[in-house]
Design an enzyme around this catalytic site. Structure first.
Site, PDB file in Angstrom:
ATOM      1  N   ILE A   1       7.387  -3.335 -43.885  1.00  0.00           N
ATOM      2  CA  ILE A   1       8.233  -4.483 -44.199  1.00  0.00           C
ATOM      3  C   ILE A   1       9.324  -4.095 -45.188  1.00  0.00           C
ATOM      4  O   ILE A   1      10.504  -4.412 -44.994  1.00  0.00           O
ATOM      5  CB  ILE A   1       7.384  -5.643 -44.739  1.00  0.00           C
ATOM      6  CG1 ILE A   1       6.465  -6.181 -43.635  1.00  0.00           C
ATOM      7  CG2 ILE A   1       8.280  -6.762 -45.272  1.00  0.00           C
ATOM      8  CD1 ILE A   1       5.440  -7.178 -44.108  1.00  0.00           C
TER       9      ILE A   1
ATOM     10  N   PRO B   1       1.476  -4.750 -51.146  1.00  0.00           N
ATOM     11  CA  PRO B   1       0.174  -5.424 -51.105  1.00  0.00           C
ATOM     12  C   PRO B   1      -0.328  -5.677 -52.521  1.00  0.00           C
ATOM     13  O   PRO B   1       0.046  -4.961 -53.462  1.00  0.00           O
ATOM     14  CB  PRO B   1      -0.717  -4.426 -50.362  1.00  0.00           C
ATOM     15  CG  PRO B   1      -0.075  -3.099 -50.595  1.00  0.00           C
ATOM     16  CD  PRO B   1       1.401  -3.366 -50.650  1.00  0.00           C
TER      17      PRO B   1
ATOM     18  N   ARG C   1       2.349 -11.410 -51.801  1.00  0.00           N
ATOM     19  CA  ARG C   1       1.166 -12.139 -52.258  1.00  0.00           C
ATOM     20  C   ARG C   1       1.490 -12.843 -53.567  1.00  0.00           C
ATOM     21  O   ARG C   1       2.169 -12.297 -54.442  1.00  0.00           O
ATOM     22  CB  ARG C   1      -0.023 -11.184 -52.462  1.00  0.00           C
ATOM     23  CG  ARG C   1      -0.631 -10.666 -51.173  1.00  0.00           C
ATOM     24  CD  ARG C   1      -1.330 -11.783 -50.400  1.00  0.00           C
ATOM     25  NE  ARG C   1      -1.982 -11.313 -49.174  1.00  0.00           N
ATOM     26  CZ  ARG C   1      -1.431 -11.316 -47.975  1.00  0.00           C
ATOM     27  NH1 ARG C   1      -0.163 -11.756 -47.840  1.00  0.00           N
ATOM     28  NH2 ARG C   1      -2.095 -10.897 -46.916  1.00  0.00           N
TER      29      ARG C   1
ATOM     30  N   ASP D   1       7.239 -17.491 -50.572  1.00  0.00           N
ATOM     31  CA  ASP D   1       6.495 -17.949 -49.399  1.00  0.00           C
ATOM     32  C   ASP D   1       4.995 -17.936 -49.674  1.00  0.00           C
ATOM     33  O   ASP D   1       4.213 -18.313 -48.813  1.00  0.00           O
ATOM     34  CB  ASP D   1       6.816 -17.047 -48.192  1.00  0.00           C
ATOM     35  CG  ASP D   1       6.171 -17.543 -46.908  1.00  0.00           C
ATOM     36  OD1 ASP D   1       6.412 -18.711 -46.538  1.00  0.00           O
ATOM     37  OD2 ASP D   1       5.422 -16.764 -46.274  1.00  0.00           O
TER      38      ASP D   1
ATOM     39  N   GLU E   1      -3.731 -20.833 -52.533  1.00  0.00           N
ATOM     40  CA  GLU E   1      -3.255 -21.389 -51.264  1.00  0.00           C
ATOM     41  C   GLU E   1      -4.408 -22.029 -50.488  1.00  0.00           C
ATOM     42  O   GLU E   1      -5.411 -21.377 -50.241  1.00  0.00           O
ATOM     43  CB  GLU E   1      -2.625 -20.283 -50.407  1.00  0.00           C
ATOM     44  CG  GLU E   1      -1.420 -19.635 -51.062  1.00  0.00           C
ATOM     45  CD  GLU E   1      -0.869 -18.464 -50.261  1.00  0.00           C
ATOM     46  OE1 GLU E   1       0.236 -17.996 -50.568  1.00  0.00           O
ATOM     47  OE2 GLU E   1      -1.558 -17.996 -49.325  1.00  0.00           O
TER      48      GLU E   1
ATOM     49  N   HIS F   1       3.632 -20.176 -46.818  1.00  0.00           N
ATOM     50  CA  HIS F   1       3.084 -18.928 -46.265  1.00  0.00           C
ATOM     51  C   HIS F   1       3.360 -18.831 -44.759  1.00  0.00           C
ATOM     52  O   HIS F   1       2.462 -18.591 -43.944  1.00  0.00           O
ATOM     53  CB  HIS F   1       1.577 -18.844 -46.530  1.00  0.00           C
ATOM     54  CG  HIS F   1       1.067 -17.427 -46.559  1.00  0.00           C
ATOM     55  ND1 HIS F   1       0.102 -17.003 -47.434  1.00  0.00           N
ATOM     56  CD2 HIS F   1       1.389 -16.341 -45.806  1.00  0.00           C
ATOM     57  CE1 HIS F   1      -0.176 -15.722 -47.219  1.00  0.00           C
ATOM     58  NE2 HIS F   1       0.609 -15.299 -46.234  1.00  0.00           N
TER      59      HIS F   1
END
Length: 318
Positions: A159, A209, A237, A261, A266, A285
């Site tokens: 990404i 991550p 995250r 996001d 969550e 998300h």
């Protein structure tokens, strides 16, 4: 397969896609959601279990003696006790890199919304402001070009590298904090240290991550290094950010704006300081949620189970 169970299939497939590929491999039952108390009963007798976010602990696996395969409907697999699966001879497979394009698109959706004030201008027009404007055009505040500004990236995996490519295409300078050596980076990416990343970025995109070592990577100390006009984007995250520190930095003008996001909890419970902050745009998300990405997710998950049954498992975590 005698029995295959999907414990929480709704978010990945709310009915617009098909489970037929997995269904063809055995007797399939799909549950939209599964509470911790329901896991053992629903997965009893299953050879294969798929989970997105349902947590599979050592204690749960102990009660599922038939379980041979766990398919994670995601890239991250921190919801599965990997060591417990290893001890029990359970194969765990994930789905790497399926959502790269979708996540990168969300990075720039947030960024372009902020610099062009898209949502704000649309809301203004719908309120009637354009109708009663004395001029053919108006703006609610500064509109900034990305070209010539500096994109900082934390994490250069699949990404992060695509974020770098798109930023470069926009004419942005690209700097990155990464474990990759400078010699292994494209010529347009400059490797920097942590302080350099925060001090020089006009836009900082978090694409790493979450680990025990980088939790709260964005905090009061690192935020104090940022330019007052800087923008922070987080599609990785929520735990990478000290949300209270970011909210304070936004309120004090230490950081211009943020687009996130992901949150630390969550779904959020009783609100969240970033949701309530006017300088922060929050989406639920959804970065991985494009139809194409979810279709790839199901296709690769099906192939993971098929290859496992053939004795040649792929995308094996353990």
């Amino acid at each position: 397969m005698r029995k295959t169970v999907v414990l929480d299939g709704y978010v990945a497939n709310d009915g617009d896609l098909s489970w037929s590929g997995i269904e063809e491999l055995g007797n399939l039952t799909v549950y939209e959601r599964t509470s911790p108390a329901e896991i053992v009963d629903r997965a009893a007798g299953a050879d294969a279990v798929f989970t997105n976010k349902v947590v599979l602990t050592d204690e749960i696996m102990e009660q599922l003696p038939d379980l041979k395969f766990i398919g994670v409907l995601a890239t991250g697999y921190n919801n599965v006790d990997i060591e417990a699966a290893r001890r029990r001879g359970i194969t765990v497979c994930n789905v790497p890199a399926y959502s790269t394009e979708s996540v990168v698109q969300t990075v720039f959706a947030h960024l372009l919304n902020i610099v062009n004030r898209v949502a704000a201008h649309s809301a203004s027009v719908k309120r009637g402001d354009w109708q009663f404007c004395n001029d053919f055009s108006y703006r609610l505040g500064p509109i900034d070009e990305l070209s010539g500004s500096t994109m900082g990236i934390y994490g250069l995996g699949h990404i992060g590298m695509r974020v770098a490519e798109v930023a470069h295409a926009f004419g942005m300078k690209v700097i990155a904090l990464t474990s990759k050596t400078a010699g292994n980076l494209p010529a347009y990416i400059e490797k920097v240290d942590r302080d350099g990343l925060f001090m020089r970025s006009d836009v900082l995109s978090l694409n790493a991550p979450l680990t025990a070592d980088n939790a709260l990577f964005v905090n009061s100390v690192t935020l104090s290094l940022m330019k007052p006009g800087a923008i922070l984007i987080n599609t990785a995250r929520g735990g990478l950010i000290d949300e209270n520190a970011l909210a304070e930095a936004l309120d004090r003008g230490m950081v211009h704006a943020a687009g996130v996001d992901v949150l630390s909890v969550e779904p959020p419970v009783n609100g969240d300081v970033l949701i309530d902050n006017e300088r922060c745009e929050v989406t639920p998300h959804i970065a991985w949620q494009s139809t194409q990405a979810r279709r790839r997710l199901l296709e690769v998950s099906t192939q993971n189970l098929r290859q496992f049954l053939a004795g040649t498992p792929q995308n094996v975590v353990v």
